[in-house]
Scaffold this motif. Structure first.
Motif, mmCIF file in Angstrom:
data_model
loop_
_atom_site.group_PDB
_atom_site.id
_atom_site.type_symbol
_atom_site.label_atom_id
_atom_site.label_comp_id
_atom_site.label_asym_id
_atom_site.label_seq_id
_atom_site.Cartn_x
_atom_site.Cartn_y
_atom_site.Cartn_z
ATOM 1 N N MET A 262 -14.351 19.314 29.826
ATOM 2 C CA MET A 262 -13.156 19.116 29.008
ATOM 3 C C MET A 262 -11.927 18.820 29.877
ATOM 4 S SD MET A 262 -13.903 22.184 26.287
ATOM 5 C CE MET A 262 -12.734 21.694 25.039
ATOM 6 N N SER A 263 -11.844 19.410 31.061
ATOM 7 C CA SER A 263 -10.758 19.067 31.976
ATOM 8 C C SER A 263 -10.935 17.636 32.481
ATOM 9 C CB SER A 263 -10.726 20.045 33.148
ATOM 10 O OG SER A 263 -11.978 20.077 33.816
ATOM 11 N N GLY A 264 -12.202 17.190 32.588
ATOM 12 C CA GLY A 264 -12.468 15.811 32.990
ATOM 13 C C GLY A 264 -11.994 14.826 31.936
ATOM 14 N N LEU A 265 -12.102 15.200 30.658
ATOM 15 C CA LEU A 265 -11.602 14.321 29.596
ATOM 16 C C LEU A 265 -10.081 14.214 29.657
ATOM 17 C CD1 LEU A 265 -13.851 15.450 26.599
ATOM 18 C CD2 LEU A 265 -14.235 13.630 28.269
ATOM 19 N N GLN A 266 -9.429 15.312 30.058
ATOM 20 C CA GLN A 266 -7.974 15.278 30.240
ATOM 21 C C GLN A 266 -7.597 14.255 31.319
ATOM 22 O OE1 GLN A 266 -4.270 15.593 29.994
ATOM 23 N NE2 GLN A 266 -5.160 17.345 28.895
ATOM 24 N N ILE A 267 -8.345 14.256 32.428
ATOM 25 C CA ILE A 267 -8.092 13.285 33.498
ATOM 26 C C ILE A 267 -8.405 11.869 33.019
ATOM 27 C CG2 ILE A 267 -8.781 12.584 35.821
ATOM 28 C CD1 ILE A 267 -9.423 15.536 36.372
ATOM 29 N N PHE A 268 -9.505 11.725 32.285
ATOM 30 C CA PHE A 268 -9.880 10.407 31.752
ATOM 31 C C PHE A 268 -8.777 9.852 30.858
ATOM 32 C CE2 PHE A 268 -11.641 7.872 28.312
ATOM 33 C CZ PHE A 268 -12.417 6.933 28.979
ATOM 34 N N ASN A 269 -8.136 10.724 30.067
ATOM 35 C CA ASN A 269 -7.103 10.270 29.132
ATOM 36 C C ASN A 269 -5.894 9.660 29.831
ATOM 37 O OD1 ASN A 269 -8.496 10.863 26.851
ATOM 38 N ND2 ASN A 269 -7.312 12.676 26.279
ATOM 39 N N ALA A 270 -5.696 9.975 31.115
ATOM 40 C CA ALA A 270 -4.570 9.382 31.844
ATOM 41 C C ALA A 270 -4.740 7.870 31.977
ATOM 42 C CB ALA A 270 -4.453 10.023 33.229
ATOM 43 N N HIS A 271 -5.985 7.419 32.004
ATOM 44 C CA HIS A 271 -6.280 5.972 31.999
ATOM 45 C C HIS A 271 -7.645 5.819 31.327
ATOM 46 C CE1 HIS A 271 -5.990 1.796 33.151
ATOM 47 N NE2 HIS A 271 -7.249 1.850 33.590
ATOM 48 N N PRO A 272 -7.658 5.738 29.997
ATOM 49 C CA PRO A 272 -8.926 5.789 29.246
ATOM 50 C C PRO A 272 -9.717 4.489 29.288
ATOM 51 C CG PRO A 272 -7.092 5.594 27.731
ATOM 52 C CD PRO A 272 -6.487 5.700 29.104
ATOM 53 N N LEU B 276 -1.199 10.263 17.828
ATOM 54 C CA LEU B 276 -0.916 9.980 19.227
ATOM 55 C C LEU B 276 -2.002 9.093 19.807
ATOM 56 C CD1 LEU B 276 0.144 13.534 20.489
ATOM 57 C CD2 LEU B 276 1.653 11.621 19.925
ATOM 58 N N GLU B 277 -1.645 8.285 20.787
ATOM 59 C CA GLU B 277 -2.644 7.462 21.476
ATOM 60 C C GLU B 277 -3.301 8.302 22.558
ATOM 61 O OE1 GLU B 277 -1.241 3.761 22.958
ATOM 62 O OE2 GLU B 277 -3.177 3.183 23.825
ATOM 63 N N HIS B 278 -4.524 8.726 22.299
ATOM 64 C CA HIS B 278 -5.305 9.535 23.232
ATOM 65 C C HIS B 278 -6.693 8.937 23.353
ATOM 66 C CE1 HIS B 278 -2.986 13.607 22.978
ATOM 67 N NE2 HIS B 278 -2.541 12.823 23.928
ATOM 68 N N VAL C 167 -8.815 19.996 28.238
ATOM 69 C CA VAL C 167 -8.181 21.172 28.858
ATOM 70 C C VAL C 167 -7.209 20.687 29.927
ATOM 71 C CG1 VAL C 167 -8.533 23.244 30.264
ATOM 72 C CG2 VAL C 167 -10.153 22.686 28.457
ATOM 73 N N PRO C 168 -5.879 20.964 29.757
ATOM 74 C CA PRO C 168 -5.241 21.578 28.581
ATOM 75 C C PRO C 168 -5.185 20.591 27.428
ATOM 76 C CG PRO C 168 -3.578 20.880 30.147
ATOM 77 C CD PRO C 168 -4.900 20.617 30.806
ATOM 78 N N SER C 169 -4.754 21.058 26.251
ATOM 79 C CA SER C 169 -4.760 20.189 25.068
ATOM 80 C C SER C 169 -3.646 19.142 25.131
ATOM 81 C CB SER C 169 -4.625 21.032 23.803
ATOM 82 O OG SER C 169 -3.450 21.817 23.850
ATOM 83 N N SER C 170 -2.474 19.513 25.636
ATOM 84 C CA SER C 170 -1.390 18.537 25.770
ATOM 85 C C SER C 170 -1.626 17.671 27.003
ATOM 86 C CB SER C 170 -0.045 19.254 25.881
ATOM 87 O OG SER C 170 -0.054 20.137 26.983
ATOM 88 N N SER D 189 -1.496 16.269 30.356
ATOM 89 C CA SER D 189 -0.935 16.642 31.655
ATOM 90 C C SER D 189 -1.999 16.383 32.716
ATOM 91 C CB SER D 189 -0.525 18.127 31.672
ATOM 92 O OG SER D 189 -0.129 18.502 32.985
ATOM 93 N N LEU D 190 -1.839 15.286 33.437
ATOM 94 C CA LEU D 190 -2.818 14.925 34.465
ATOM 95 C C LEU D 190 -2.865 15.976 35.574
ATOM 96 C CD1 LEU D 190 -4.801 12.955 35.725
ATOM 97 C CD2 LEU D 190 -2.846 11.714 36.702
ATOM 98 N N ALA D 191 -1.698 16.505 35.960
ATOM 99 C CA ALA D 191 -1.662 17.486 37.048
ATOM 100 C C ALA D 191 -2.432 18.752 36.684
ATOM 101 C CB ALA D 191 -0.213 17.823 37.378
ATOM 102 N N LEU D 192 -2.171 19.302 35.482
ATOM 103 C CA LEU D 192 -2.885 20.508 35.063
ATOM 104 C C LEU D 192 -4.370 20.228 34.855
ATOM 105 C CD1 LEU D 192 -0.449 22.281 32.560
ATOM 106 C CD2 LEU D 192 -1.180 23.054 34.824
#
Length: 244
Positions: free
Chosen positions: A1-11, A65-67, A75-78, A80-83
């Motif tokens: 789930m944290s990997g999906l957060q990183i992926f969302n930075a450039h999907p 939102l565009e996600h 993870v986290p839900s909002s 944030s690439l850094a987190l």
């Protein structure tokens, strides 16, 4: 789930050394406006799919939102690439340490050779084992205590194939490691190829876990759970057994 957060930075996922070659991505998730509505769009190998609400565009606190992936899956839900990266490295170390301990224990206890190494009989019966799983025909009696051919091959593929691949492709995204051993990334097609392989290996691991948990449930959840913790697997007596 944290990997999906990183992926969302450039999907988007590409193949090759760079994403600036002008070639379209293999996979991309985005949003667009149509008749005043927000539409989620997933493009896979040149084909476009409406995935509103799941991929590309999803609601968060009542707002569209565009996600790439929805907020509840990250993870986290909002955004944030850094987190996301901090959580990802934290989970990655737990993942690696647990994996190394499991492999070391399995070698020293001979779990691999005794329980997982397929025999010639297993390999000859792989077709039947696949068919049995497809029709939900599971082994009973003493046979239920042993791994069948499909289980052995799947576990070995995950332990010695998927898990090392996801770690190795994760390392490939590290600039420090790339500079330490120049050129090794090209063996896998470049950084963007490594990112794509990392994503695909993670998806395959999730699919394995889902199928594995499903099989645990349908073959007797509490009995399987007890055997994982205590090693005691209870065999139900069949009608024929009770007559003997």
């Amino acid at each position: 789930m944290s990997g999906l957060q990183i992926f969302n930075a450039h999907p988007s996922l590409y193949w090759g050394k760079s994403s600036y070659t002008g070639k379209p991505p293999i996979l991309s998730m985005s949003a667009k406006q149509m008749n005043g509505e927000t539409i989620g769009v997933t493009r896979l190998l040149g084909r476009e799919f409406n995935t509103t609400g799941v991929f590309g565009a999803s609601k968060m606190q009542g707002q569209w939102l565009e996600h790439g992936f929805p907020a509840w899956a990250t993870v986290p839900s909002s955004q944030s690439l850094a987190l996301g990266r901090r959580w990802h490295f934290f989970f990655a170390w737990i993942f690696v340490i647990n994996g190394l301990l499991y492999v070391a224990y399995s070698f020293f206890s001979r779990h691999f050779s005794h329980d997982l190494a397929p025999t010639k009989t297993d390999l000859r019966g792989i077709g039947r084992s696949i068919k049995d799983h497809l029709v939900f025909r599971h082994p009973r009696g003493e046979a239920a205590k042993r791994y069948n051919a499909l289980q052995k091959l799947t576990y070995l593929a995950v332990i010695f194939g998927l898990l090392p691949l996801v770690i190795l492709m994760g390392w490939a995204l590290s600039l420090w490691l790339d500079s330490l051993i120049p050129g090794w990334l090209d063996l896998f097609g470049g950084r963007q190829s490594a990112r794509t392989l990392h994503f695909l290996a993670a998806v395959a691991l999730v699919a394995f876990v889902v199928i594995h948990v499903f099989e645990v449930i349908v073959t007797g959840f509490w009995n399987n759970l007890r055997s994982m913790i205590s090693g005691r697997y209870r065999i139900k007596k069949t009608t024929n057994d009770s007559r003997q």
